[in-house]
Design a protein around this motif. Structure first.
Motif, PDB file in Angstrom:
ATOM      1  N   MET A   1     -20.658  52.704 -54.712  1.00  0.00           N
ATOM      2  CA  MET A   1     -20.553  52.540 -53.279  1.00  0.00           C
ATOM      3  C   MET A   1     -20.697  51.063 -52.933  1.00  0.00           C
ATOM      4  SD  MET A   1     -22.239  55.837 -51.434  1.00  0.00           S
ATOM      5  CE  MET A   1     -23.884  55.866 -52.105  1.00  0.00           C
ATOM      6  N   ALA A   2     -20.203  50.729 -51.756  1.00  0.00           N
ATOM      7  CA  ALA A   2     -20.242  49.333 -51.335  1.00  0.00           C
ATOM      8  C   ALA A   2     -20.603  49.238 -49.864  1.00  0.00           C
ATOM      9  CB  ALA A   2     -18.883  48.682 -51.570  1.00  0.00           C
ATOM     10  N   MET A   3     -21.319  48.182 -49.545  1.00  0.00           N
ATOM     11  CA  MET A   3     -21.616  47.887 -48.142  1.00  0.00           C
ATOM     12  C   MET A   3     -20.362  47.299 -47.508  1.00  0.00           C
ATOM     13  SD  MET A   3     -24.719  48.494 -47.010  1.00  0.00           S
ATOM     14  CE  MET A   3     -24.990  47.291 -45.721  1.00  0.00           C
ATOM     15  N   LEU A   4     -20.060  47.740 -46.307  1.00  0.00           N
ATOM     16  CA  LEU A   4     -18.895  47.253 -45.583  1.00  0.00           C
ATOM     17  C   LEU A   4     -19.354  46.327 -44.456  1.00  0.00           C
ATOM     18  CD1 LEU A   4     -17.117  50.714 -45.251  1.00  0.00           C
ATOM     19  CD2 LEU A   4     -16.587  48.909 -46.904  1.00  0.00           C
ATOM     20  N   PRO A   5     -18.589  45.272 -44.171  1.00  0.00           N
ATOM     21  CA  PRO A   5     -18.961  44.420 -43.043  1.00  0.00           C
ATOM     22  C   PRO A   5     -18.715  45.147 -41.717  1.00  0.00           C
ATOM     23  CG  PRO A   5     -16.925  43.635 -44.079  1.00  0.00           C
ATOM     24  CD  PRO A   5     -17.422  44.791 -44.895  1.00  0.00           C
ATOM     25  N   ILE A   6     -19.679  45.054 -40.823  1.00  0.00           N
ATOM     26  CA  ILE A   6     -19.586  45.698 -39.509  1.00  0.00           C
ATOM     27  C   ILE A   6     -19.131  44.651 -38.487  1.00  0.00           C
ATOM     28  CG2 ILE A   6     -20.872  46.857 -37.672  1.00  0.00           C
ATOM     29  CD1 ILE A   6     -22.751  47.954 -39.883  1.00  0.00           C
ATOM     30  N   LEU A   7     -18.052  44.960 -37.776  1.00  0.00           N
ATOM     31  CA  LEU A   7     -17.563  44.063 -36.732  1.00  0.00           C
ATOM     32  C   LEU A   7     -18.587  43.999 -35.607  1.00  0.00           C
ATOM     33  CD1 LEU A   7     -13.837  45.249 -36.414  1.00  0.00           C
ATOM     34  CD2 LEU A   7     -14.745  43.359 -37.797  1.00  0.00           C
ATOM     35  N   GLU A   8     -18.757  42.814 -35.024  1.00  0.00           N
ATOM     36  CA  GLU A   8     -19.705  42.645 -33.936  1.00  0.00           C
ATOM     37  C   GLU A   8     -19.010  42.145 -32.678  1.00  0.00           C
ATOM     38  OE1 GLU A   8     -23.076  40.264 -35.075  1.00  0.00           O
ATOM     39  OE2 GLU A   8     -23.680  41.685 -36.632  1.00  0.00           O
ATOM     40  N   PHE A   9     -19.488  42.649 -31.536  1.00  0.00           N
ATOM     41  CA  PHE A   9     -19.025  42.197 -30.228  1.00  0.00           C
ATOM     42  C   PHE A   9     -19.191  40.689 -30.145  1.00  0.00           C
ATOM     43  CE2 PHE A   9     -20.169  41.190 -25.792  1.00  0.00           C
ATOM     44  CZ  PHE A   9     -19.042  41.647 -25.147  1.00  0.00           C
ATOM     45  N   PRO A  10     -18.232  39.927 -29.655  1.00  0.00           N
ATOM     46  CA  PRO A  10     -17.038  40.322 -28.920  1.00  0.00           C
ATOM     47  C   PRO A  10     -15.760  40.385 -29.769  1.00  0.00           C
ATOM     48  CG  PRO A  10     -17.412  37.996 -28.574  1.00  0.00           C
ATOM     49  CD  PRO A  10     -18.486  38.478 -29.521  1.00  0.00           C
ATOM     50  N   ASP A  11     -15.839  40.696 -31.048  1.00  0.00           N
ATOM     51  CA  ASP A  11     -14.662  40.751 -31.912  1.00  0.00           C
ATOM     52  C   ASP A  11     -13.585  41.632 -31.264  1.00  0.00           C
ATOM     53  OD1 ASP A  11     -12.784  41.496 -34.020  1.00  0.00           O
ATOM     54  OD2 ASP A  11     -14.253  40.642 -35.419  1.00  0.00           O
ATOM     55  N   PRO A  12     -12.380  41.094 -31.046  1.00  0.00           N
ATOM     56  CA  PRO A  12     -11.331  41.862 -30.353  1.00  0.00           C
ATOM     57  C   PRO A  12     -10.874  43.100 -31.121  1.00  0.00           C
ATOM     58  CG  PRO A  12     -10.462  39.768 -31.165  1.00  0.00           C
ATOM     59  CD  PRO A  12     -11.945  39.733 -31.377  1.00  0.00           C
ATOM     60  N   ARG A  13     -11.111  43.151 -32.425  1.00  0.00           N
ATOM     61  CA  ARG A  13     -10.713  44.332 -33.205  1.00  0.00           C
ATOM     62  C   ARG A  13     -11.491  45.575 -32.780  1.00  0.00           C
ATOM     63  NH1 ARG A  13     -11.456  41.585 -38.969  1.00  0.00           N
ATOM     64  NH2 ARG A  13     -13.186  40.721 -37.763  1.00  0.00           N
ATOM     65  N   LEU A  14     -12.657  45.375 -32.167  1.00  0.00           N
ATOM     66  CA  LEU A  14     -13.435  46.518 -31.670  1.00  0.00           C
ATOM     67  C   LEU A  14     -12.749  47.197 -30.496  1.00  0.00           C
ATOM     68  CD1 LEU A  14     -17.022  45.014 -31.863  1.00  0.00           C
ATOM     69  CD2 LEU A  14     -16.164  46.956 -33.188  1.00  0.00           C
ATOM     70  N   ARG A  15     -11.763  46.548 -29.914  1.00  0.00           N
ATOM     71  CA  ARG A  15     -11.047  47.098 -28.757  1.00  0.00           C
ATOM     72  C   ARG A  15      -9.770  47.845 -29.160  1.00  0.00           C
ATOM     73  NH1 ARG A  15     -14.751  47.399 -24.982  1.00  0.00           N
ATOM     74  NH2 ARG A  15     -15.813  45.440 -24.616  1.00  0.00           N
ATOM     75  N   THR A  16      -9.530  47.970 -30.464  1.00  0.00           N
ATOM     76  CA  THR A  16      -8.342  48.659 -30.961  1.00  0.00           C
ATOM     77  C   THR A  16      -8.507  50.162 -30.832  1.00  0.00           C
ATOM     78  OG1 THR A  16      -8.004  46.883 -32.564  1.00  0.00           O
ATOM     79  CG2 THR A  16      -6.838  48.941 -32.981  1.00  0.00           C
ATOM     80  N   LYS A  17      -7.480  50.834 -30.310  1.00  0.00           N
ATOM     81  CA  LYS A  17      -7.496  52.296 -30.243  1.00  0.00           C
ATOM     82  C   LYS A  17      -7.080  52.830 -31.624  1.00  0.00           C
ATOM     83  CE  LYS A  17      -5.843  56.094 -27.344  1.00  0.00           C
ATOM     84  NZ  LYS A  17      -7.012  56.904 -27.403  1.00  0.00           N
ATOM     85  N   ALA A  18      -7.902  53.654 -32.207  1.00  0.00           N
ATOM     86  CA  ALA A  18      -7.666  54.156 -33.562  1.00  0.00           C
ATOM     87  C   ALA A  18      -6.546  55.202 -33.592  1.00  0.00           C
ATOM     88  CB  ALA A  18      -8.955  54.756 -34.122  1.00  0.00           C
ATOM     89  N   ALA A  19      -5.820  55.209 -34.698  1.00  0.00           N
ATOM     90  CA  ALA A  19      -4.732  56.165 -34.908  1.00  0.00           C
ATOM     91  C   ALA A  19      -5.264  57.425 -35.584  1.00  0.00           C
ATOM     92  CB  ALA A  19      -3.656  55.532 -35.775  1.00  0.00           C
ATOM     93  N   GLU A  20      -4.595  58.539 -35.356  1.00  0.00           N
ATOM     94  CA  GLU A  20      -4.966  59.803 -36.010  1.00  0.00           C
ATOM     95  C   GLU A  20      -4.907  59.635 -37.533  1.00  0.00           C
ATOM     96  OE1 GLU A  20      -5.351  63.282 -34.583  1.00  0.00           O
ATOM     97  OE2 GLU A  20      -5.949  62.045 -32.889  1.00  0.00           O
ATOM     98  N   VAL A  21      -5.795  60.335 -38.219  1.00  0.00           N
ATOM     99  CA  VAL A  21      -5.799  60.349 -39.683  1.00  0.00           C
ATOM    100  C   VAL A  21      -4.776  61.375 -40.154  1.00  0.00           C
ATOM    101  CG1 VAL A  21      -7.182  60.841 -41.744  1.00  0.00           C
ATOM    102  CG2 VAL A  21      -8.225  59.679 -39.780  1.00  0.00           C
ATOM    103  N   ASP A  22      -3.952  60.996 -41.105  1.00  0.00           N
ATOM    104  CA  ASP A  22      -3.006  61.917 -41.733  1.00  0.00           C
ATOM    105  C   ASP A  22      -3.819  62.858 -42.618  1.00  0.00           C
ATOM    106  OD1 ASP A  22      -1.144  63.239 -43.307  1.00  0.00           O
ATOM    107  OD2 ASP A  22       0.032  61.450 -43.734  1.00  0.00           O
TER     108      ASP A  22
END
Length: 170
Positions: A1-22
Motif C-alpha cells: 500500500m502507498a500513501m497518496l498526496p491529498i489535494l488542499e484548498f484552494p487547489d482548483p482540482r478540488l472543484r472538478t466534478k467526478a465522472a462515473e466509474v465504469d
C-alpha cells in the motif's frame, strides 16, 4: 500500500466534478489497489472519509470508516442519495482543508444507493455521523467543499489562514 498526496484548498482540482466509474473497472487489480491506498491514506491522515477527488482521481467513489476502532471500512462507488430527512448541525473538518472546522447543516438521515467494493448494488440507510460523512464526501465528488457552506467572508479567512500555515511550513 502507498500513501497518496491529498489535494488542499484552494487547489482548483478540488472543484472538478467526478465522472462515473465504469463498472468493468471495479474488479481490476489497479482499482482495488487504489482503494487500499485510499484507506491507508485516510487512516494515517487521520480521517473518517476520503473521496477520490481529494487524491486527484476524478471518479465517483469514496472510502469511509466512522468506527472508533477503524475496523468498518466502507466503499461507495457511484453513490446517489435517494432520500433525505431531518437536519443537523455538525462541526466538520476536512483533510483537504487542514486545521479548519466549521458548523455545517446537513440532512440527519439519508438513504444512499451505490456499488460496493465488489461492484454489487447496495442501498444503505444512514444517520448521524455516517450520514454527515457520506454527504461531505459526495460533495467532494461534485467539486464542492464544506467551506462553501460558509459566508464569503469566513471562506476568505480560511483561505488566508491556510496560506499563512503553508508559508510557516515552507
Amino acid at each position: 500500500m502507498a500513501m497518496l498526496p491529498i489535494l488542499e484548498f484552494p487547489d482548483p482540482r478540488l472543484r472538478t466534478k467526478a465522472a462515473e466509474v465504469d463498472v468493468a473497472e471495479v474488479g481490476t487489480a489497479a482499482f482495488q489497489q487504489l482503494l487500499d491506498d485510499m484507506f491507508q491514506t485516510m487512516y494515517e491522515a487521520p480521517g473518517i472519509g476520503l473521496a477520490a477527488s481529494q487524491v486527484d482521481v476524478h471518479q465517483r467513489f469514496m472510502v469511509v470508516d466512522v468506527s472508533e476502532e477503524k475496523n468498518t471500512p466502507m466503499v461507495f462507488i457511484n453513490p446517489q442519495v435517494v432520500e433525505k430527512s431531518g437536519g443537523q448541525v455538525y462541526q466538520e473538518g476536512c483533510l483537504s482543508v487542514p486545521g479548519i472546522f466549521a458548523d455545517v447543516t446537513r440532512a440527519d438521515a439519508i438513504v444512499v444507493r451505490y456499488l460496493d467494493r465488489q461492484g454489487q448494488p447496495q442501498e444503505l440507510a444512514a444517520d448521524s455521523l455516517l450520514a454527515v460523512c457520506i454527504q461531505h464526501e459526495m460533495d467532494h465528488l461534485d467539486g464542492k467543499l464544506f467551506i462553501d457552506y460558509l459566508s464569503p467572508l469566513k471562506r476568505e479567512m480560511v483561505r488566508k489562514k491556510l496560506a499563512k500555515q503553508r508559508k510557516q511550513m515552507a
